[in-house]
Scaffold this active site. Structure first.
Site, PDB file in Angstrom:
ATOM      1  N   ASN A   9       0.860  -1.186   0.000  1.00 45.76           N
ATOM      2  CA  ASN A   9       0.000   0.000   0.000  1.00 45.76           C
ATOM      3  C   ASN A   9       0.897   1.237   0.000  1.00 45.76           C
ATOM      4  OD1 ASN A   9      -1.854   2.025   0.462  1.00 45.76           O
ATOM      5  ND2 ASN A   9      -2.305   1.438   2.581  1.00 45.76           N
ATOM      6  N   LYS A  11       0.082   4.261  -0.398  1.00 42.93           N
ATOM      7  CA  LYS A  11      -0.592   5.469   0.081  1.00 42.93           C
ATOM      8  C   LYS A  11      -0.325   6.616  -0.926  1.00 42.93           C
ATOM      9  CE  LYS A  11      -0.291   3.555   4.631  1.00 42.93           C
ATOM     10  NZ  LYS A  11      -0.263   3.731   6.068  1.00 42.93           N
ATOM     11  N   HIS A  96      -9.764   1.750   4.848  1.00 43.20           N
ATOM     12  CA  HIS A  96      -8.474   1.899   5.541  1.00 43.20           C
ATOM     13  C   HIS A  96      -8.658   2.896   6.690  1.00 43.20           C
ATOM     14  CE1 HIS A  96      -4.327   3.022   6.367  1.00 43.20           C
ATOM     15  NE2 HIS A  96      -3.991   1.883   5.793  1.00 43.20           N
ATOM     16  N   GLU A  98      -6.934   5.290   7.676  1.00 42.49           N
ATOM     17  CA  GLU A  98      -6.688   6.695   7.312  1.00 42.49           C
ATOM     18  C   GLU A  98      -7.921   7.296   6.630  1.00 42.49           C
ATOM     19  OE1 GLU A  98      -3.040   5.950   5.188  1.00 42.49           O
ATOM     20  OE2 GLU A  98      -2.081   5.493   7.104  1.00 42.49           O
ATOM     21  N   GLU A 168      -5.733  -4.291  10.805  1.00 44.58           N
ATOM     22  CA  GLU A 168      -4.724  -3.254  10.997  1.00 44.58           C
ATOM     23  C   GLU A 168      -5.022  -2.469  12.267  1.00 44.58           C
ATOM     24  OE1 GLU A 168      -2.669  -2.335   6.995  1.00 44.58           O
ATOM     25  OE2 GLU A 168      -4.269  -0.888   7.310  1.00 44.58           O
ATOM     26  N   GLY A 174       2.203   2.785  10.764  1.00 46.11           N
ATOM     27  CA  GLY A 174       3.191   3.850  10.582  1.00 46.11           C
ATOM     28  C   GLY A 174       3.886   4.273  11.862  1.00 46.11           C
ATOM     29  N   SER A 214       3.160  -1.573  10.495  1.00 46.81           N
ATOM     30  CA  SER A 214       4.614  -1.631  10.726  1.00 46.81           C
ATOM     31  C   SER A 214       5.236  -2.989  10.409  1.00 46.81           C
ATOM     32  CB  SER A 214       4.941  -1.183  12.151  1.00 46.81           C
ATOM     33  OG  SER A 214       4.541   0.167  12.338  1.00 46.81           O
TER      34      SER A 214
END
Ligand code: PGA
Length: 256
Positions: A9, A11, A96, A98, A168, A174, A214
Site C-alpha cells: 500500500n 498510500k 483503511h 486513514e 490493521e 506507521g 509496521s
C-alpha cells in the site's frame, strides 16, 4: 490452503515515473514467484503504468486504494469500480483507517463500497482494526465485530469468500509498533469466528486475513509463519523495492 497475499500500500507516495523505476528494480529482485500472491496498490495515477509493466509478471496483481460506490455521475473527484476494473485492477482497499479518520468513512460507506466493488468484479480488501484507546478499554472484539457485521452486511456467501480482510490495529500503522505475532493471531482468530457466524465455517476458512501495521523485513517472517496470518498489508516498508522484495522472500521461506 489459503495462499498468502502480500500487498504494497503505497498510500500517497511515488509518481508514475518513480513507480516505473521501482517496478524494474523490484521485478529484477524477486524473479518468478509462485506460492504467494503479490498485490501492488499505488495511487490511481500509477495504475496504468503498473498494469502494463506487470503484464510480464502475471503473479503480480494490481489494487486500488479507494473507490466510490456509484457507477457514474456527478461525483467530482471520485472513481468508480468499473473504471478500475477496465484498468485491470483486481483488488480494492476499502475502509483503511486513514480513510475512516481523515475522510469520514464509516462502516456504512464501507458496506456500500464492498457491494459495488464485488458487483464490478473487484475483490475488496476490507480494513478493520481498533485504536489505542479501544485496545486499552478492552474493546477490541466489540470494535472488530461491529466493523465486520456492518461492513460486510447483506453479503452472499459466494461474495464473502472473494473478500480479503486486513486486520490493521490503528496503533501499529506507521508507528514502528507492530502487534506481536500472538496479538495478531488472536485478533485473526476472532475475526474468523465472526465470519463463521456470518457466513458459515467453510466459507470463513477460505477468507484470507492479512495483518497490517509496521510490517518490515525483520518482523515479517515471524508474523507470516503463523497459520492464521494469511499475508500482510504493508505501507512504509513497501515504498522501497528492496525491502518489499525482502518481505516477499521471507514469505516464500516460511512456506518451504
Ligand atoms: P505501515 O502501514 O506498514 O506503514 O504501518 C500499513 C497500512 O496502513 O496499510
Amino acid at each position: 490452503m489459503r495462499k498468502k497475499i502480500l500487498a504494497a500500500n503505497w498510500k500517497m507516495n511515488l509518481t508514475h515515473i518513480e513507480a516505473e523505476s521501482y517496478m524494474h528494480t523490484f521485478l529484477g529482485e524477486i524473479g518468478e514467484v509462485d506460492d504467494v500472491e503479490i498485490v501492488m496498490i499505488p495511487p490511481f495515477t500509477s495504475i496504468p503504468v503498473l498494469a502494463q509493466i506487470s503484464e510480464k509478471a502475471p503473479f503480480i496483481r494490481i489494487g486500488a486504494q479507494n473507490m466510490y460506490w456509484e457507477r457514474s455521475g456527478a461525483y467530482t473527484g471520485e472513481i468508480s469500480a468499473t473504471m478500475l476494473r477496465v484498468l485491470f485492477v483486481k483488488y480494492v482497499v476499502i475502509g483503511h483507517s486513514e480513510r475512516r479518520m481523515l475522510f469520514g468513512e464509516t462502516d456504512e460507506t464501507v458496506n456500500r463500497k464492498v457491494h459495488s466493488a464485488l458487483e464490478a468484479g473487484l475483490r475488496p480488501i476490507v480494513c478493520v482494526g481498533e485504536s489505542t484507546t479501544q485496545r486499552d478499554n478492552d474493546e477490541v472484539e466489540t470494535v472488530l465485530r461491529r466493523q465486520l457485521e456492518l461492513g460486510l452486511k447483506d453479503l452472499s456467501v459466494k461474495d464473502a469468500v472473494e473478500i480479503v480482510i486486513a486486520y490493521e490495529p490503528v496503533w501499529a500503522i506507521g508507528t514502528g509498533r507492530t502487534a506481536t505475532p500472538a496479538q495478531a493471531e488472536e485478533a485473526h482468530r476472532f475475526i474468523r469466528s465472526v465470519l463463521s457466524k456470518m457466513f458459515g465455517t467453510g466459507p470463513a476458512e477460505r477468507v484470507r486475513i492479512q495483518y497490517g501495521g509496521s510490517v518490515k523485513p525483520d518482523n515479517a517472517q515471524e508474523l507470516l509463519r503463523r497459520s492464521d496470518i494469511d499475508g500482510a498489508l504493508i505501507g512504509g516498508a513497501s515504498l522501497d523495492p528492496h525491502s518489499f522484495a525482502k518481505i516477499i522472500r521471507h514469505a516464500e521461506a516460511v512456506l518451504h
